[in-house]
Scaffold this motif. Sequence first.
Motif, PDB file in Angstrom:
ATOM      1  N   MET A 104       0.826  -1.203   0.000  1.00 11.84           N
ATOM      2  CA  MET A 104       0.000   0.000   0.000  1.00 11.84           C
ATOM      3  C   MET A 104       0.866   1.261   0.000  1.00 11.84           C
ATOM      4  O   MET A 104       0.582   2.223  -0.696  1.00 11.84           O
ATOM      5  CB  MET A 104      -0.917   0.026   1.226  1.00 11.84           C
ATOM      6  CG  MET A 104      -1.999  -1.036   1.226  1.00 11.84           C
ATOM      7  SD  MET A 104      -3.019  -1.018  -0.270  1.00 11.84           S
ATOM      8  CE  MET A 104      -3.908   0.514  -0.022  1.00 11.84           C
ATOM      9  N   SER A 127       3.803   1.708  -1.174  1.00 13.00           N
ATOM     10  CA  SER A 127       4.478   1.952  -2.458  1.00 13.00           C
ATOM     11  C   SER A 127       3.521   2.609  -3.449  1.00 13.00           C
ATOM     12  O   SER A 127       3.957   3.247  -4.410  1.00 13.00           O
ATOM     13  CB  SER A 127       5.015   0.646  -3.036  1.00 13.00           C
ATOM     14  OG  SER A 127       3.947  -0.154  -3.496  1.00 13.00           O
ATOM     15  N   LEU A 128       2.212   2.462  -3.222  1.00 10.60           N
ATOM     16  CA  LEU A 128       1.245   3.048  -4.145  1.00 10.60           C
ATOM     17  C   LEU A 128       0.973   4.521  -3.833  1.00 10.60           C
ATOM     18  O   LEU A 128       0.315   5.208  -4.592  1.00 10.60           O
ATOM     19  CB  LEU A 128      -0.069   2.259  -4.103  1.00 10.60           C
ATOM     20  CG  LEU A 128       0.008   0.870  -4.734  1.00 10.60           C
ATOM     21  CD1 LEU A 128      -1.284   0.116  -4.536  1.00 10.60           C
ATOM     22  CD2 LEU A 128       0.334   0.958  -6.211  1.00 10.60           C
ATOM     23  N   TYR A 129       1.456   4.998  -2.672  1.00 11.11           N
ATOM     24  CA  TYR A 129       1.353   6.428  -2.366  1.00 11.11           C
ATOM     25  C   TYR A 129       2.550   7.135  -2.979  1.00 11.11           C
ATOM     26  O   TYR A 129       3.661   6.982  -2.509  1.00 11.11           O
ATOM     27  CB  TYR A 129       1.364   6.637  -0.856  1.00 11.11           C
ATOM     28  CG  TYR A 129      -0.001   6.864  -0.264  1.00 11.11           C
ATOM     29  CD1 TYR A 129      -0.667   5.826   0.371  1.00 11.11           C
ATOM     30  CD2 TYR A 129      -0.611   8.110  -0.337  1.00 11.11           C
ATOM     31  CE1 TYR A 129      -1.922   6.017   0.917  1.00 11.11           C
ATOM     32  CE2 TYR A 129      -1.869   8.301   0.210  1.00 11.11           C
ATOM     33  CZ  TYR A 129      -2.518   7.256   0.840  1.00 11.11           C
ATOM     34  OH  TYR A 129      -3.757   7.446   1.377  1.00 11.11           O
ATOM     35  N   PRO A 130       2.333   7.932  -4.017  1.00 11.26           N
ATOM     36  CA  PRO A 130       3.491   8.548  -4.668  1.00 11.26           C
ATOM     37  C   PRO A 130       4.194   9.534  -3.736  1.00 11.26           C
ATOM     38  O   PRO A 130       3.544  10.287  -3.018  1.00 11.26           O
ATOM     39  CB  PRO A 130       2.882   9.291  -5.857  1.00 11.26           C
ATOM     40  CG  PRO A 130       1.459   8.910  -5.917  1.00 11.26           C
ATOM     41  CD  PRO A 130       1.070   8.350  -4.601  1.00 11.26           C
ATOM     42  N   LEU A 159       6.041  13.320  -7.651  1.00  9.38           N
ATOM     43  CA  LEU A 159       5.070  13.409  -8.731  1.00  9.38           C
ATOM     44  C   LEU A 159       5.704  14.116  -9.920  1.00  9.38           C
ATOM     45  O   LEU A 159       6.328  15.167  -9.758  1.00  9.38           O
ATOM     46  CB  LEU A 159       3.830  14.186  -8.275  1.00  9.38           C
ATOM     47  CG  LEU A 159       2.906  13.450  -7.301  1.00  9.38           C
ATOM     48  CD1 LEU A 159       1.804  14.381  -6.846  1.00  9.38           C
ATOM     49  CD2 LEU A 159       2.314  12.215  -7.956  1.00  9.38           C
ATOM     50  N   GLU A 193       4.349  15.801 -12.207  1.00 13.92           N
ATOM     51  CA  GLU A 193       3.288  16.625 -12.773  1.00 13.92           C
ATOM     52  C   GLU A 193       3.867  17.990 -13.137  1.00 13.92           C
ATOM     53  O   GLU A 193       4.827  18.443 -12.524  1.00 13.92           O
ATOM     54  CB  GLU A 193       2.154  16.780 -11.744  1.00 13.92           C
ATOM     55  CG  GLU A 193       1.401  15.481 -11.503  1.00 13.92           C
ATOM     56  CD  GLU A 193       0.320  15.589 -10.440  1.00 13.92           C
ATOM     57  OE1 GLU A 193       0.339  16.575  -9.679  1.00 13.92           O
ATOM     58  OE2 GLU A 193      -0.522  14.687 -10.381  1.00 13.92           O
ATOM     59  N   ASN A 219      -1.883  21.347 -13.764  1.00 13.47           N
ATOM     60  CA  ASN A 219      -3.083  20.608 -14.146  1.00 13.47           C
ATOM     61  C   ASN A 219      -4.286  21.519 -14.322  1.00 13.47           C
ATOM     62  O   ASN A 219      -5.344  21.063 -14.722  1.00 13.47           O
ATOM     63  CB  ASN A 219      -3.433  19.584 -13.062  1.00 13.47           C
ATOM     64  CG  ASN A 219      -2.377  18.517 -12.954  1.00 13.47           C
ATOM     65  OD1 ASN A 219      -1.845  18.063 -13.961  1.00 13.47           O
ATOM     66  ND2 ASN A 219      -2.056  18.128 -11.737  1.00 13.47           N
ATOM     67  N   THR A 249     -16.257  23.725  -9.074  1.00 15.56           N
ATOM     68  CA  THR A 249     -16.237  23.242  -7.686  1.00 15.56           C
ATOM     69  C   THR A 249     -17.188  22.072  -7.479  1.00 15.56           C
ATOM     70  O   THR A 249     -17.241  21.501  -6.398  1.00 15.56           O
ATOM     71  CB  THR A 249     -16.620  24.383  -6.724  1.00 15.56           C
ATOM     72  OG1 THR A 249     -17.803  25.022  -7.227  1.00 15.56           O
ATOM     73  CG2 THR A 249     -15.500  25.390  -6.620  1.00 15.56           C
ATOM     74  N   MET A 283     -17.586  19.027  -9.892  1.00 13.75           N
ATOM     75  CA  MET A 283     -16.910  17.773 -10.186  1.00 13.75           C
ATOM     76  C   MET A 283     -15.594  17.964 -10.948  1.00 13.75           C
ATOM     77  O   MET A 283     -15.030  16.998 -11.453  1.00 13.75           O
ATOM     78  CB  MET A 283     -17.837  16.854 -10.990  1.00 13.75           C
ATOM     79  CG  MET A 283     -18.901  16.208 -10.135  1.00 13.75           C
ATOM     80  SD  MET A 283     -18.197  15.040  -8.983  1.00 13.75           S
ATOM     81  CE  MET A 283     -19.291  15.197  -7.595  1.00 13.75           C
ATOM     82  N   GLY A 284     -15.115  19.198 -11.043  1.00 13.38           N
ATOM     83  CA  GLY A 284     -13.777  19.409 -11.579  1.00 13.38           C
ATOM     84  C   GLY A 284     -13.647  19.574 -13.080  1.00 13.38           C
ATOM     85  O   GLY A 284     -12.538  19.537 -13.600  1.00 13.38           O
ATOM     86  N   CYS A 285     -14.765  19.717 -13.814  1.00 15.01           N
ATOM     87  CA  CYS A 285     -14.654  19.996 -15.244  1.00 15.01           C
ATOM     88  C   CYS A 285     -14.241  21.450 -15.445  1.00 15.01           C
ATOM     89  O   CYS A 285     -14.153  22.212 -14.484  1.00 15.01           O
ATOM     90  CB  CYS A 285     -15.983  19.730 -15.951  1.00 15.01           C
ATOM     91  SG  CYS A 285     -16.514  18.024 -15.823  1.00 15.01           S
TER      92      CYS A 285
END
Lengths: 236, 165
Positions: free
Chosen positions: B33, B35-38, B41, B43, B68, B88, B90-92
């Motif tokens: 688990m 290792s799955l937390y970056p 990043l 980005e 982003n 605010t 759903m992030g579109c």
Amino acid sequence: MQTLLNSILRPAAVRRKGYNALLHIHPRTVDRQSLRFTRTFCMGGLAFLMFLVLTVSGVLLMFLYVPETERAYRDMKDLAYVVPFGRFMRNIHRWSAHAMVVFVVAHMVRVFYHKAYKPPREFNWVVGVACLILTLLLSFTGYLLPWDQLAYWAITVGTNMISYAPIIGSKGPLSMVAADSDLKFIVLGGHAVGQNALLRFYVLHVVALPLLLLVFIMFHFWRIRKDNQLKAKRPL
Amino acid sequence: MACQCGKIDRRVLVKAGLSSLAVAGCAGLYTGMRSLYPTVLYEPSPIIEIGPSDAFVPGEVKSFQAGNKKISVIRGEQGLYALVRNCTHMGCIPNYDPQSLSFLCPCHGSIFTMEGDVVKGPAPAPLFRAEIAVNAKGLLEVNAAVIENDPQRRLTKPFLYQMPA
């Protein structure tokens, strides 16, 4: 659980008890009623058939698709325009996926209206709900893979909803985590849908979720026999 | 007859073995688990240079990509502010509509004013504003990682840039 393992590992020893998950769903004697089409409408069986079709077509697609942001969309276009029968394969996968969700829900509705969720079969209903959730998760993770606008924004919206989950979502009730460590962050592997998210969804879609679903499906089938759902109530 | 070969009881051995397996299992679960937390990043940077402040005139909406996030820099009555165009709800990304002087979200139809306030839902809160300030080169810089949408605080530094007189 132990009986399930036994049924897989030592089928010969338990066969006479009818506990074998790999062999017959149907017992030796079957109620005439349970053979009628309207008893099941074949919905569960068709859902499983879709699972098999999706597994085979999915493995074929894996040879032709790379889950990398620069390539994913182009690979999908290549499937449609370059690869012989590529479009056919992808459409088989796509329509079977839609059909599987429909069949699973129809199966659930049928079981509900036949009161087949009631004891002694109540536990198999619970297993069935797990199968439903896994089916929907498979559907959701597969949605991102074409990496087109529809996929990108659908997953943006879908994963934004995750941040409203209680406790483990950063915006949800009783939230105990920050935006940098909540469930949405770990699902995406970052702050927005990107390379990490694509890879994660791909691995979940092609390995983790199908294996988990297969285990639950076998358990589901084994429970049918265990609960004597199809057995004759009197000799034929 | 119990085994004569050692001093350890068979039950103890089984218990110790199972406990070790449980500990190893927990450790394995944690390792997987974690290792799955970056931790790193890759980005794009949320900081973007947008040029000199006099390049922005009233009534014009200039858009930039800051990491982003899509940013729209607007010159209002009090000064310059950088709206973060992530709905605010759903992030579109709401699009600027010059006819109605508002931002329209394509996903679920939310409408925002030029100030970022909600005209029509389902958006539950105003659009965020990003930090906007002059950098060492004397040019405006937007940092989309530092955001604010409180109606009072968004009118203070660094979320509002007062135009030099």
